[in-house]
Every structure is written in C-alpha cells, then in structure tokens.
Motif scaffolding. Sequence first.
Motif, short mmCIF file in Angstrom:
data_model
loop_
_atom_site.label_atom_id
_atom_site.label_comp_id
_atom_site.label_asym_id
_atom_site.label_seq_id
_atom_site.Cartn_x
_atom_site.Cartn_y
_atom_site.Cartn_z
N ARG B 35 0.72 -1.20 -0.16
CA ARG B 35 -0.10 -0.10 -0.19
C ARG B 35 0.86 1.23 0.01
O ARG B 35 0.46 2.40 -0.50
CB ARG B 35 -0.78 0.17 1.19
CG ARG B 35 -1.96 -1.02 1.01
CD ARG B 35 -2.57 -1.50 2.51
NE ARG B 35 -1.58 -1.95 3.41
CZ ARG B 35 -1.77 -2.27 4.78
NH1 ARG B 35 -3.05 -2.23 5.09
NH2 ARG B 35 -0.74 -2.82 5.32
N GLY B 36 2.09 1.17 0.65
CA GLY B 36 3.03 2.31 0.50
C GLY B 36 4.33 1.98 0.39
O GLY B 36 4.65 0.54 0.89
N LYS B 58 6.30 7.37 -9.49
CA LYS B 58 5.58 8.37 -9.68
C LYS B 58 4.94 8.25 -11.07
O LYS B 58 3.69 8.54 -11.18
CB LYS B 58 6.57 9.55 -9.79
CG LYS B 58 6.76 10.19 -8.44
CD LYS B 58 7.55 11.41 -8.70
CE LYS B 58 7.11 12.77 -9.39
NZ LYS B 58 7.72 14.03 -9.37
N GLY B 61 1.95 6.19 -11.12
CA GLY B 61 0.64 6.45 -10.44
C GLY B 61 0.58 6.01 -9.20
O GLY B 61 -0.67 5.90 -8.50
N PHE B 62 1.77 5.45 -8.59
CA PHE B 62 1.71 4.63 -7.54
C PHE B 62 1.24 5.90 -6.22
O PHE B 62 1.87 6.83 -6.22
CB PHE B 62 2.99 4.10 -6.88
CG PHE B 62 2.80 3.08 -5.84
CD1 PHE B 62 2.28 1.90 -5.82
CD2 PHE B 62 3.23 3.51 -4.63
CE1 PHE B 62 2.26 1.11 -4.80
CE2 PHE B 62 3.20 2.71 -3.51
CZ PHE B 62 2.54 1.39 -3.58
N PRO B 63 0.14 5.32 -5.61
CA PRO B 63 -0.30 6.41 -4.78
C PRO B 63 0.71 6.99 -3.24
O PRO B 63 0.40 8.18 -2.90
CB PRO B 63 -1.70 6.14 -4.26
CG PRO B 63 -1.55 4.51 -4.05
CD PRO B 63 -0.54 4.31 -5.32
N ALA B 64 1.37 6.09 -2.82
CA ALA B 64 1.90 6.57 -1.63
C ALA B 64 3.60 6.23 -1.57
O ALA B 64 3.94 5.06 -1.29
CB ALA B 64 1.50 5.77 -0.44
N TYR B 66 7.19 7.39 -0.59
CA TYR B 66 8.12 8.04 0.60
C TYR B 66 9.58 7.87 0.46
O TYR B 66 10.22 7.06 0.90
CB TYR B 66 7.83 7.29 1.97
CG TYR B 66 6.30 7.24 2.11
CD1 TYR B 66 5.38 8.57 2.45
CD2 TYR B 66 5.48 6.17 2.04
CE1 TYR B 66 4.11 8.41 2.57
CE2 TYR B 66 4.14 6.18 2.22
CZ TYR B 66 3.43 7.19 2.62
OH TYR B 66 1.86 7.22 2.71
N SER B 164 0.20 -3.79 -9.38
CA SER B 164 0.08 -3.03 -8.02
C SER B 164 0.87 -1.78 -8.31
O SER B 164 1.07 -0.80 -7.64
CB SER B 164 0.94 -3.81 -7.22
OG SER B 164 0.50 -4.94 -6.88
N ARG B 165 1.34 -1.51 -9.75
CA ARG B 165 1.94 -0.04 -10.06
C ARG B 165 3.32 -0.33 -9.38
O ARG B 165 3.72 1.07 -9.05
CB ARG B 165 0.94 1.10 -9.81
CG ARG B 165 -0.26 1.19 -10.48
CD ARG B 165 -0.87 2.33 -10.06
NE ARG B 165 -2.19 2.34 -10.98
CZ ARG B 165 -2.40 2.70 -12.04
NH1 ARG B 165 -1.29 3.42 -12.81
NH2 ARG B 165 -3.49 2.72 -12.91
#
Lengths: 498, 498
Positions: B35-36, B58, B61-64, B66, B164-165
């Motif tokens: 998920r991240g 990026k 479009g992976f959402p999280a 860090y 899962s991108r």
Amino acid sequence: MGSSEEPIIKRQEKRNMKESSEKKEVTLDEVFCPRGVAVVGVSASKLAFAELVVHALKGAGFPAIYPVNPKYREVLELPCYPSVTAIPGVVDHVVVNIPAESVLKLLDECAEKGVRSVHFFTAGFGESGYQERADLEKEMLVKARAGGFRIIGPNCVGLYVPKSRVLNHFDDPLEPGPIGFISQSGGHAQNIPHYSRTRGLRFSKVVSYGNGLDVNESELLDYFAEDPETEIIAAYIEGVKDGPRFLAALENAASRKPVVIYKGGRTEAGRRAAHGHTASLTSSVAIFDALCRQVKAIPVDDLDEMIDVLTAFRFMRPLPREGGVALVGAGGGPSVLAGDGMEKEGLRLPGFSVEVQEELKKVLPVPGSIFINPLDTPNLATAGAVSVAMQVLGRVPEIDLLVYHLGFHPISRWGSGRLSTEDFLKPVISAMKETMRENGKPVVLALRPPQDLDGMKEFLAVQEAFVEAEFPVFHSMRKLARSVARVIEWKRTSSSDG
Amino acid sequence: MGSSEEPIIKRQEKRNMKESSEKKEVTLDEVFCPRGVAVVGVSASKLAFAELVVHALKGAGFPAIYPVNPKYREVLELPCYPSVTAIPGVVDHVVVNIPAESVLKLLDECAEKGVRSVHFFTAGFGESGYQERADLEKEMLVKARAGGFRIIGPNCVGLYVPKSRVLNHFDDPLEPGPIGFISQSGGHAQNIPHYSRTRGLRFSKVVSYGNGLDVNESELLDYFAEDPETEIIAAYIEGVKDGPRFLAALENAASRKPVVIYKGGRTEAGRRAAHGHTASLTSSVAIFDALCRQVKAIPVDDLDEMIDVLTAFRFMRPLPREGGVALVGAGGGPSVLAGDGMEKEGLRLPGFSVEVQEELKKVLPVPGSIFINPLDTPNLATAGAVSVAMQVLGRVPEIDLLVYHLGFHPISRWGSGRLSTEDFLKPVISAMKETMRENGKPVVLALRPPQDLDGMKEFLAVQEAFVEAEFPVFHSMRKLARSVARVIEWKRTSSSDG
C-alpha cells in the motif's frame, strides 16, 4: 605464393578450365566496367525490377543509361529506345526483363550492337522444369558464344559494382570495399549489402548469377581469387553444375583469401525451393561443409552468420591466432551471459592476476565493479577510466583480444547521460585504437540492439561511431564469440600470413 | 491436477519447505501488493537506482511513495523523510540503497514500522567474498524473521508488479500479462521485459532476487506454480543453494505450467562472473539441463532464445503437437534459407498436392510465384491473394502450422507500395485469424528487422499490427523454427492438456 609465381599459376589454371575456351574474348573485368547500359523491357507505367535498375543507375550518376521499349518515348525522364540497335551510344551491358519467348531476337540485336554482356533478370528458363525452356537456354548460350558476349543469369539481379556506378538497387552504397560476393540468389545479392551496410561492410563487386548459364560460381571464384580489389570472398551457392571444377576453384580461392560460404538448399525443403529457384541439383550439406573445411573455406550456418564472419575478417586488426579474451562491460547478469557465450564457442577468459586487479581498482569505481574476467563495470564509468582499463588489459600477455559490450536498455539513458555523447565515445574509441596499436591486439564490440525507436537512434549513432573508426561490431555476444572463433580457427589452419 | 486437490498439495508442500517456517506470516501475495513504498537512500543531487525507482513509481501513479534520507526535505518533488519510522502513512515495502554498514539499524526501524518486505538494491554482501559481510547477511535474516517481514535480495532490482503499479524502471509497461519471471540478475529482470515488450509479452510479476537471502528461486517457483495470474514461468538462475528443494519446486511448477529456464554461469568464465555477481555456487550445465528436461522444464541457450520460446508459448493458438509447416513468403533465396532453417530444427515442410497447387495458382501471380512448399510469392501479392492462399493451406491435413515471412529490405518500399498500409495488413491479418479459427492451426510470423531507421519505423509498425492481433512474431526463421520446435517437443511430452 610470392607474387612472382602468380603468372605461372594463372597460366596453369587457364589450361585446366574448360569454360575459359579461346572464344571468350570478353573478360569479367570488362563486364564489370561497362561504358553504357541498356535496360530492355522497362515500363513507363509500373515500377518493377527494370525501372528499379534505371532509377538506381540514375541515382548513382551512371553516365549512359538507355531504357529500351518500343511502346514508350520516355521512361523515368530518360529517352526510351525501340531496340538495342537503335541506341546511338556505346552499349557494353544490357539488363533484360522481357518474357523468355522474346530473348533470342534480342540476343541477335545484342550481337549486332557489339555488347560485352547481357544480364537476364527474366526467369522461367531451366528452373521452370519445362524441357523447351531448358533447350532455349542452350540456344541462348550458342548465340552468346557466337556473338562474343557473356550472359549473366538468367533469373538473377546481375551486377553491383560500386566503382563503376553499376547498381541494381537505389540502396546500394557507392563506396567500394574489399569484399567480393557471389550469389546464386538475387534476393541475397541485395540483402547482404543492405544488412551489412551499417556494420561497415563494402563490396568490390557483387554478382548475382542465378541459373549460371554462362558466368557461373567457378569462374567467379577464379576471378575473385585474382582480383586485386577483393580481399575477402563471400559466396551464396545453391548448387554447382561441375563439382570437381568448383572444388578446384574453391581450393584455389581459399588458399589465397578467406572464402566465407553458405550452401543454400541444405535440407529437403530448402533443396525443393532451390530447384524451383535456380534449377540447382544440390548435394548433401554434410559433404559440402566437409569439403569446404578440407580446402580451408569457411562454411556458415546462415546469412546472418555470413555477415558476422565477414565483419570479423574485415575489421579485426590483427586477426588473432589464440582465443584469450578480456571481456569488459556493465552488469552482473549480462557479464555472466557474456562469459557463457564466449566459452561455448571455445574462447577462453583467463583470470586476472592480483596485480592487474589492483591496477584496475585504481581507475574503475570499486563499488559497482567486479574485478574479475569478465570485468563488470558501469556502462558510463568515465571515459578516462574505461580507456585506462582497456590499456591495462591490453598489456596482459594471456589476453589475445579485448571485447567491450554495451547494452541499449532505456536505463542507459537515465541519470548519468547518453552513450552517444562526444564526452564518452570519442575518448573511449581513441583509447581502444591506442590499445590495438600498442599491443597488437584487436578490440571487438558487442552492441545489443534495442527494440524501440528512441533506443534504435542511439544505438545506430553509437554503432556508426565504432564502425567509422573501423571496429568490428556484433549484435550479440554469441554472434561475436562464434565469428571470432571461426576467424581464429581459420588463422591457425590457414597457410596464409595475410 | 484438478483444482479440488490443490489445497492438499499446498499443505504438503508447506510441510516440506524449511523456509516456510511458522514465523513467516507475510505471504508473497502480500509482498506483491504494497500500500505504501519507502525508498531509503534516495538522493536529491544524483540520479541512480533509488531515484529511478521513485521516478518510475511516480510515473506509474503509485499513490504512496516515501523518499527517505535525513539530508533532504524534498526529492523529485516529493516530501523526503529522515527515517522510515518518521513516515506518516502505511509502509508495506521498503526499497533500500544505502551502504551495507548501515542496514542493521534500518532493519530495526522497518520492524518498528511494521513493514511487510524490504528490498536491498545494495550490494557488497555475501557475493563480495568477505566473511564479515556473509555474517552480516545472517544477522539481517535473523532481524527479518524476528520482525516478521521478508527480504528481497540483497544485490538486485526487486519487484516489478504492474497490477500493483510497483515498478523499478520507467520503461516497464503498466499492463499485466500471463508471464511470471524469476531472475537472480537485476539486469536481466529489466532486460527481459524491455526486449520482449514489442513482441507483446507482458508480465504478472517479475522478481529479481539477487543473493536470495530470504525469498529465493524455490519459493518463487512454488508461488508462480500456484499463482492464478501466471500461465507461463520464466527463470534466470545462476545457482541454487538447496538443490533437492529446487528440483522439487521445478518439477512441481513444470508439471503445471511451461517453465522456460536459463542457467547462468554455464561455463568457467560465466561461473566466475556468477560467483562475483550473486555468490552462487553453480553446477555443471549438462547436469542442470538434463535435470530440467527430466522434469519437463524447458532449458534455453540464452536470453534471446528465452524471449523467443516465451513468445511461442504465449501466442501460438493452439500449441501444435506436430511439426508440418506451410511456409509462405517472398523471394527465391529467402525461401531456400527459410526451408533450411525449418528442417534444421526438425520441422517438416510437406510437399503440396497438385490439387493444392492448382488452387493456389487461381489466386497468386503465376509468373513470380513458385508453387511448392516453401511457397514463394511476392511480398505484396494482393492482400486478397495472400488471404486466400493462407486459407487454402490451412485446410491441408499434413499442415500443422502456417509460417509467413516478410523482409524489410528497402526494396519493399519500391514500386508497389508499403507493407504497413491499411490495404495490405488489415485484410491479411483478418484472413490469418480466420485460418486459425477455422482450422485450429496457428499462424506464425517471421519479420526480419532492417538495419536503417526508415526501415525500422516500417518494421515496428508492421510488427505492432501483428502483435496487437496476438500473433507470435520472430526476428529470424531460425529463431522461429527453434522456438516452435521447443513448444512442439514440450507439448508432446508434457502431461498437461493446457
């Protein structure tokens, strides 16, 4: 093999050759330098082979092109003549694309005009399987002998002689080179120069001889063996009409120059196609390849391999006699694969001594490199580092040649820059040339072509830089290894010191 | 092999696997759906692997995402955190590119954060040859077990899971596909998806596992054998740590799905590189290949061949059990070569009956074609003629598959037009699909890549049209023949009816 003996050998050979009877006044050298070319059977309304030849000759700036067809006054912006005899200027060579039925009359005209050679693109002769067409071929040959001119074909694309600006395709380069290519197939006669062009291969003469009614594989081998413009001979042959004659010609040629040869129709299906194609009676490939090896010719497994082996002969300087390789490039996995590829073909990768490893560690990035053979170091380790590394390895006595491999995965365009920059390639190429000169060891390149257009642009630019500097470039490690191994084997067994 | 038995088999396997101890709570399925993602050791000033991963995530479009580095507040326009524990959101997967010296502290943080998996790009562990680094690996594994997370690597590029991108390269396609790829090498993990992309191959998951400290080749084979998203398994393996365990996993996987495998480090030089690369103790390639064949896996000779064999498995519909080929294409010489290429690999080209030849003569241009097998007919015989010919040949009982070959010599751009036109390709592709459907026989393409940029544009467009229509495309007749032969051999000996 001193040059003083050559005239004697030449005289002896002439006595041995049935085809070289007294009637043959026109030499192949004359055939290859026509002053005027007629193209019979051109069309103003379609674009096929005859028009392609006119277009190619025009593009090459050949000075005297004469389209012939009674139906037209002009073809491709050139005056068109009703017959060969109606042409005002000198005609030495005639390219023919008219139906088989009309060729005898044309040959009479050619005799009257006093031409040196007639090339028949026209097919549908002996290879068609009809007796009357085989008989027609015999009549054509009688007319040629009587008329004192030579026949190329039928059923082929004829001549490509860059020095004389005689082309059969607009894509043919105009620069000549040291390779002579004999091809029974017209398609391959056009394919080999095209597919080898970006690898830097150029040709003295390419002769597609099709059914080989008059000029055939044996006479061409004899010619190229003597031709001072030809240093390496390539041959695509489907079948030979006179086995012992051919073998003698092959042995003679191979004793003087590398002869790289593919025998088409190696299998049942290939043979069926070869008979339909050029009326050849082909023989067992195993026997053929064994005979090739016996006379020191170099049989290859397909035409891609032919281009590869020609590239090795053309650009390895000097040709190595031993197979100790230092392998340099980026990536752990690719290095493993590269090492595998080398040794599969019988080359060796000697380990580096501690001293050599220490020397390399002084210039290459220590994290990110693995200091064994294959030496794994980043694609874009600085040009200076790569250059010094090549020179260090060039001095190792167990190393006979250096191989540098480069990938063109898009990752090579990430971050640290592009391979095609002046900053990287120019100094690396200079260092490689220096290494070759200093240590007398060839440097060989494996560049893996990418599959995308952007990558292809970069790849072609990098390849061009290496090819312009006269390096041998291969498109996979296995192809490189296989071709280098063939050259080493030839060099070891060949009597030639060339 | 019915689906009802699978849970039992799964339980039995679990009992057999030492690695799958009770402490392993995180499944590979969970690892593959983070998920991240934290990327530790990114830089704001250079562009290397860690930055490449951030850039790729990026772009996908992976959402999280860090980035982690105490030195920066922002990297590639994303907030950058001083440590993994400082990240506010959920972190399931951690990508690491920091020096080996600092990894133990990082693993403590990962345990504290409750991550599922840590991927070490970082090299310089067991493969470096230093005892203290091998000991460090052991400590890392202890920390992972205690912390309840998995380790990918070290010394690899980790995960590529399009669904899962999760990508490690900006060039990775986002569409998933049915191939699962296990690669000990990071370079090959990136190369295979790239070089097979234009051939239409897409992947369910690609896992580069490097030194295989925790997640290794055997566990991954077990996973892909069960994975419903994976229909074909590919593996690049340099060495295995537990031979019997690996062989059991390979046998299990190969009994369910085609497993195409390359064993890197096949030779002395390759082995030396493999040891330096991933600390693998490799074994004899002959033994390895024999074991592969015994369990019905498909060993290949290099990674180009891997892509070719995967292409054949992916797109031949249906997979043929017999090797009777009808070969169609342009050019006498290329047909001879094509026939040679086929039969060298054990395929057969049955002759055509007089009836079939007569049917073909009704539609194809009689002068310019040779009505045998291989059928030589112009590149641009009208689309209608090619279409009818394909259908006629598809109905011949001795024919098991149809092969169409196309060249991209510039001559194909002369006169009669371009191959990439709607007029030619669309109807031909429809007719080929119709032939496959009607007769249950696959149609396979050999497209020979040109060497010039213009030709390459045309080639890529034509290839794209065939690949979009889900045809298997090969880049030489020999490669095609070899790959098709491997599939037929597998189909004959495999117990699977899939």
